[in-house]
Design a protein around this motif. Structure first.
Motif, PDB file in Angstrom:
ATOM      1  N   GLU A   1      59.528  64.042  -2.127  1.00 47.55           N
ATOM      2  CA  GLU A   1      58.542  62.973  -2.139  1.00 47.55           C
ATOM      3  C   GLU A   1      59.254  61.637  -1.978  1.00 47.55           C
ATOM      4  N   ARG A   2      58.750  60.834  -1.051  1.00 45.45           N
ATOM      5  CA  ARG A   2      59.412  59.564  -0.784  1.00 45.45           C
ATOM      6  C   ARG A   2      59.332  58.608  -1.973  1.00 45.45           C
ATOM      7  N   SER A   3      58.257  58.661  -2.734  1.00 45.22           N
ATOM      8  CA  SER A   3      58.060  57.690  -3.804  1.00 45.22           C
ATOM      9  C   SER A   3      58.801  58.056  -5.086  1.00 45.22           C
ATOM     10  N   GLY A   4      59.409  59.239  -5.152  1.00 50.87           N
ATOM     11  CA  GLY A   4      60.109  59.633  -6.370  1.00 50.87           C
ATOM     12  C   GLY A   4      61.336  60.454  -6.046  1.00 50.87           C
ATOM     13  N   PRO A   5      62.546  59.928  -6.193  1.00 46.86           N
ATOM     14  CA  PRO A   5      63.753  60.673  -5.851  1.00 46.86           C
ATOM     15  C   PRO A   5      63.870  61.961  -6.658  1.00 46.86           C
ATOM     16  N   GLY A   6      64.171  63.039  -5.951  1.00 47.12           N
ATOM     17  CA  GLY A   6      64.320  64.330  -6.598  1.00 47.12           C
ATOM     18  C   GLY A   6      63.018  65.070  -6.831  1.00 47.12           C
ATOM     19  N   ARG A   7      61.879  64.454  -6.504  1.00 49.57           N
ATOM     20  CA  ARG A   7      60.575  65.091  -6.722  1.00 49.57           C
ATOM     21  C   ARG A   7      60.113  65.738  -5.422  1.00 49.57           C
ATOM     22  N   PHE A   8      59.623  66.980  -5.503  1.00 48.79           N
ATOM     23  CA  PHE A   8      59.200  67.691  -4.311  1.00 48.79           C
ATOM     24  C   PHE A   8      57.901  67.125  -3.760  1.00 48.79           C
ATOM     25  N   ASP A   9      57.774  67.140  -2.434  1.00 45.99           N
ATOM     26  CA  ASP A   9      56.554  66.698  -1.766  1.00 45.99           C
ATOM     27  C   ASP A   9      55.416  67.660  -2.083  1.00 45.99           C
ATOM     28  N   SER A  10      54.235  67.123  -2.352  1.00 46.54           N
ATOM     29  CA  SER A  10      53.101  67.942  -2.777  1.00 46.54           C
ATOM     30  C   SER A  10      52.687  68.958  -1.722  1.00 46.54           C
ATOM     31  N   VAL A  11      52.673  68.560  -0.454  1.00 45.05           N
ATOM     32  CA  VAL A  11      52.265  69.487   0.608  1.00 45.05           C
ATOM     33  C   VAL A  11      53.282  70.620   0.744  1.00 45.05           C
ATOM     34  N   PHE A  12      54.563  70.290   0.627  1.00 49.39           N
ATOM     35  CA  PHE A  12      55.599  71.329   0.682  1.00 49.39           C
ATOM     36  C   PHE A  12      55.411  72.328  -0.458  1.00 49.39           C
ATOM     37  N   VAL A  13      55.157  71.820  -1.672  1.00 53.59           N
ATOM     38  CA  VAL A  13      54.948  72.701  -2.820  1.00 53.59           C
ATOM     39  C   VAL A  13      53.709  73.569  -2.612  1.00 53.59           C
ATOM     40  N   LEU A  14      52.643  72.985  -2.071  1.00 50.55           N
ATOM     41  CA  LEU A  14      51.447  73.778  -1.778  1.00 50.55           C
ATOM     42  C   LEU A  14      51.753  74.873  -0.755  1.00 50.55           C
ATOM     43  N   GLY A  15      52.617  74.559   0.198  1.00 49.98           N
ATOM     44  CA  GLY A  15      53.017  75.562   1.174  1.00 49.98           C
ATOM     45  C   GLY A  15      53.752  76.724   0.520  1.00 49.98           C
ATOM     46  N   VAL A  16      54.688  76.420  -0.378  1.00 53.41           N
ATOM     47  CA  VAL A  16      55.417  77.466  -1.097  1.00 53.41           C
ATOM     48  C   VAL A  16      54.458  78.298  -1.939  1.00 53.41           C
ATOM     49  N   ALA A  17      53.553  77.620  -2.660  1.00 54.53           N
ATOM     50  CA  ALA A  17      52.588  78.320  -3.500  1.00 54.53           C
ATOM     51  C   ALA A  17      51.655  79.189  -2.661  1.00 54.53           C
ATOM     52  N   THR A  18      51.235  78.690  -1.494  1.00 56.62           N
ATOM     53  CA  THR A  18      50.367  79.459  -0.602  1.00 56.62           C
ATOM     54  C   THR A  18      51.081  80.693  -0.078  1.00 56.62           C
ATOM     55  N   PHE A  19      52.367  80.547   0.227  1.00 50.64           N
ATOM     56  CA  PHE A  19      53.166  81.692   0.674  1.00 50.64           C
ATOM     57  C   PHE A  19      53.182  82.791  -0.382  1.00 50.64           C
ATOM     58  N   PHE A  20      53.443  82.411  -1.643  1.00 60.34           N
ATOM     59  CA  PHE A  20      53.476  83.401  -2.717  1.00 60.34           C
ATOM     60  C   PHE A  20      52.105  84.041  -2.910  1.00 60.34           C
ATOM     61  N   MET A  21      51.040  83.233  -2.845  1.00 59.56           N
ATOM     62  CA  MET A  21      49.693  83.768  -3.009  1.00 59.56           C
ATOM     63  C   MET A  21      49.369  84.778  -1.916  1.00 59.56           C
ATOM     64  N   ALA A  22      49.659  84.416  -0.661  1.00 59.71           N
ATOM     65  CA  ALA A  22      49.359  85.309   0.463  1.00 59.71           C
ATOM     66  C   ALA A  22      50.171  86.597   0.370  1.00 59.71           C
ATOM     67  N   MET A  23      51.402  86.489  -0.087  1.00 59.80           N
ATOM     68  CA  MET A  23      52.240  87.672  -0.229  1.00 59.80           C
ATOM     69  C   MET A  23      51.634  88.652  -1.227  1.00 59.80           C
ATOM     70  N   THR A  24      51.075  88.130  -2.332  1.00 60.22           N
ATOM     71  CA  THR A  24      50.464  89.026  -3.320  1.00 60.22           C
ATOM     72  C   THR A  24      49.231  89.721  -2.751  1.00 60.22           C
ATOM     73  N   ILE A  25      48.510  89.048  -1.861  1.00 62.36           N
ATOM     74  CA  ILE A  25      47.346  89.672  -1.231  1.00 62.36           C
ATOM     75  C   ILE A  25      47.770  90.865  -0.385  1.00 62.36           C
ATOM     76  N   ALA A  26      48.912  90.732   0.303  1.00 57.93           N
ATOM     77  CA  ALA A  26      49.356  91.740   1.272  1.00 57.93           C
ATOM     78  C   ALA A  26      50.157  92.876   0.638  1.00 57.93           C
ATOM     79  N   LEU A  27      50.342  92.882  -0.682  1.00 58.11           N
ATOM     80  CA  LEU A  27      51.095  93.957  -1.326  1.00 58.11           C
ATOM     81  C   LEU A  27      50.300  95.250  -1.421  1.00 58.11           C
ATOM     82  N   PHE A  28      48.982  95.165  -1.446  1.00 56.34           N
ATOM     83  CA  PHE A  28      48.121  96.293  -1.811  1.00 56.34           C
ATOM     84  C   PHE A  28      48.014  97.351  -0.713  1.00 56.34           C
TER      85      PHE A  28
END
Length: 431
Positions: A230-257
């Motif tokens: 995140e540009r406004s806070g050094p060392g803080r992750f960008d919100s959209v990037f974090v949502l992307g990581v979280a979405t990846f994990f969510m989608a992976m759990t859907i495809a396990l079954f």
């Protein structure tokens, strides 16, 4: 809510419903088509790949996963290009044409490598269609307060197509061949024809109803990298990037079954019908909840729904590895569907809130790419972890991934809309 929704959003949702129906057709049809012997595997079965014996299942897995990988890795390029050119409708139409061409080709392909190329070709088509479509849904929101509702309506239609496609595909193949004036039409050819028809219906809907909204000149630039900090806070992750990581994990759990059908049915002592109902439960819950949750996130903010979704996702995924009856598995799958519904539309809406003018294609492609990658990686992860451990291993891994996503969202993602509690706050991205 649908009555108040922009007609163009409904048209895009219906187009994606028809397109998703055709794609989910192929998820069911292609494995059966390859296994039927109509596609030559060219002596590939029985070979060795990095120490792993090559079987028919692995070859089928490559065909199915290739679509997701090509689609996902292509989206940052096509999303940014659609921002720069401001021609999202053309991207959607072009992608649908590519998808239709791939579907038309299948009945004429008798070689495994040719089928692999056709599926990759369709992945390129999806890479053009998906980010441009979600960017249009985002652009059509007249204000932040209706963006969640737009994505709720859009996702509902898309999921209806994806959820009912496999059922229709099974029926089409089961009752083939079909008499025509030109001779018998096999069940496989009829199924491929339905996939083509889905792309054609989508094309006509988009062509007739959808238009490119007037936008400012995009500042997309040439940098295709995803902003991580995140540009406004050094060392803080960008919100959209974090949502992307979280979405990846969510989608992976859907495809396990799905890849674990045989061991799940054996443990629960159930038939194909019960398994199919459990598989569909996630989609059904999403269809029922996407619109009300998307609309509610416009009123109460995005973050509460994201957090609630991942809180529910952790035990719902873990339970699928340990439950011992069909009913408890159905409950676990329904809870997972509720969790996905709580995350899906609000995450897209939050990313849309943060997107700069004219850059929604680039921003939202982070989430659509992550979802596609998760769906592609999930089956491979399930098979590998099952072989390395036991039936509970893939689902335990998925629950841990969901927990990591929860921690990341809680610590790194800020609310993008002012709520009653902080009505004086400035939405993220506008400070």
């Amino acid at each position: 809510m649908i009555g108040d929704t922009d007609g163009r959003v409904i048209a895009l949702g219906l187009a994606r419903m028809a397109d998703a129906l055709g794609n989910s057709f192929l998820i069911i049809v292609l494995p059966l088509y390859i296994a039927s012997g109509q596609v030559s595997l060219g002596g590939l079965v029985g070979g060795d790949l990095f120490g792993v014996a090559v079987g028919e299942e692995l070859l089928i897995g490559f065909v199915l996963s290739l679509f997701g990988f090509v689609n996902s890795f292509g989206q940052p390029f096509t999303g940014r290009l659609s921002d720069r050119l401001g021609k999202r409708k053309s991207f959607v139409l072009f992608g649908l044409v590519l998808f239709a061409i791939g579907s038309v080709a299948y009945p004429f392909l008798t070689d495994y490598w040719a089928v692999l190329v056709a599926r990759g070709f369709q992945g390129i088509g999806a890479a053009f269609t998906v980010p441009a479509t979600v960017a249009l849904v985002n652009d059509y929101a007249r204000s932040d307060s209706e963006r969640g509702g737009n994505f709720g309506v859009f996702n509902t239609f898309r999921l209806i197509g994806f959820g009912f496609g496999p059922i229709v595909a099974g029926v089409v193949i089961r009752f083939g061949p079909y008499p025509t004036p030109f001779g018998l039409l096999s069940g496989f050819d009829a199924a491929f024809g339905v996939a083509v028809a889905g792309a054609i219906v989508s094309f006509l809907l988009v062509y007739a109803v959808v238009n490119d909204p007037p936008t400012l000149d995009a500042e997309a630039g040439d940098d295709l990298s995803v902003r991580i900090l995140e540009r406004s806070g050094p060392g803080r992750f960008d919100s959209v990037f974090v949502l992307g990581v979280a979405t990846f994990f969510m989608a992976m759990t859907i495809a396990l079954f799905a890849p674990l059908e045989a061991p799940i049915r054996a443990r629960l002592n159930e038939g194909t019908f019960l398994f199919s109902v459990q598989f569909a439960a996630v989609v059904i819950a999403n269809v029922l909840l996407q619109i009300p949750i998307g609309s509610a996130s416009d009123t109460y903010g995005r973050r509460p729904f994201l957090l609630a979704g991942f809180v529910i996702l952790v035990p719902a995924v873990f339970a699928q590895g340990v439950v011992s009856t069909p009913l408890t598995m159905l409950v676990a799958r329904l809870l997972q569907g509720v969790a996905v519904a709580l995350v899906f539309a609000p995450s897209l809406a939050l990313a849309g809130d943060l997107a700069r003018e004219g850059q929604s294609g680039s921003t939202l492609s982070v989430l659509t790419m992550a979802f596609g990658l998760g769906v592609a990686v999930g089956p491979l992860t399930a098979g590998f972890l099952y072989n390395a451990g036991r039936l509970s291993t893939p689902f335990t891994f998925g629950a841990v991934a969901a927990l990591v996503a929860l921690v990341l969202v809680y610590t790194q993602v800020r609310e993008s809309l002012p709520t009653d509690a902080d009505s004086g706050a400035t939405p993220l991205g506008e400070d």
